[in-house]
Design a protein around this motif. Structure first.
Motif: not given
Length: 178
Positions: A14-22, A50-58, A160-171
């Motif tokens: 439900g959170s994912a659906v709401l986040a997608g709407c916003s 630039g930098i590449f960060q894992k989804r946890g911010g590292e 934002t980088m993702s695979k199967f809808g799961v965020t892997l990290g950010e550039v």
């Protein structure tokens, strides 16, 4: 315990659906200035950091890019030379087409299919699938790039980088036009 998992899953879904709407739309930036025209900004030499960060911010990778860009009518070439903090290098050559209403399409050797983008005001949203080599294997990873023109020389990019809808990290990138 099983019921708890179902409730947790339902809440997360439900959170994912709401986040997608916003999610923001590129048209939300229509009134923002200065107006971004990719064929004007990406024309000549552009530098990026630039930098590449894992989804946890590292931060796991830092890099610079030198881009030699040119346009002939509605056809553009962005020749990107990457230099990474670990000493490796990479090259990507984008071939872009400018369409009506601020739309762009593009291709590169490591892009699966065709990239799609749209400008509005000072913003550009660019979506594509990149074939990334990792530890001897390749993975098709989706990129959702947002670029924002700050002034005539500086543009910021968050992808934002993702695979199967799961965020892997950010550039995160900062472009600087010569």
């Amino acid at each position: 315990m099983n019921t708890r998992r179902h409730v947790l899953f339902a809440l997360l879904a439900g959170s994912a659906v709401l986040a997608g709407c916003s999610s923001p739309r590129v048209s939300d930036y229509a009134q923002q200035q200065p107006k971004l025209e990719l064929d004007r900004y990406f024309n000549g030499r552009v530098h990026a950091h630039g930098i590449f960060q894992k989804r946890g911010g590292e931060v796991v990778r830092r890099f610079t890019v030198v881009m030699d860009c040119r346009w002939n009518g509605n056809q553009g070439v962005l020749d990107e030379a990457f230099a990474y903090s670990d000493g490796t290098t990479e090259r990507r050559v984008w071939r872009l087409t400018k369409h009506a209403d601020g739309r762009y399409t593009g291709r590169a050797d490591d892009v699966v299919g065709e990239a799609q983008g749209q400008t509005s005001g000072n913003a550009f949203r660019w979506n594509y699938t990149l074939r990334l080599p990792v530890d001897g294997k390749t993975y098709d990873v989706q990129f959702d790039d947002w670029m924002y023109l700050i002034d005539e020389r500086v543009m910021l990019n968050r992808a934002t980088m993702s695979k199967f809808g799961v965020t892997l990290g950010e550039v995160l990138l900062s472009f600087n036009k010569e």
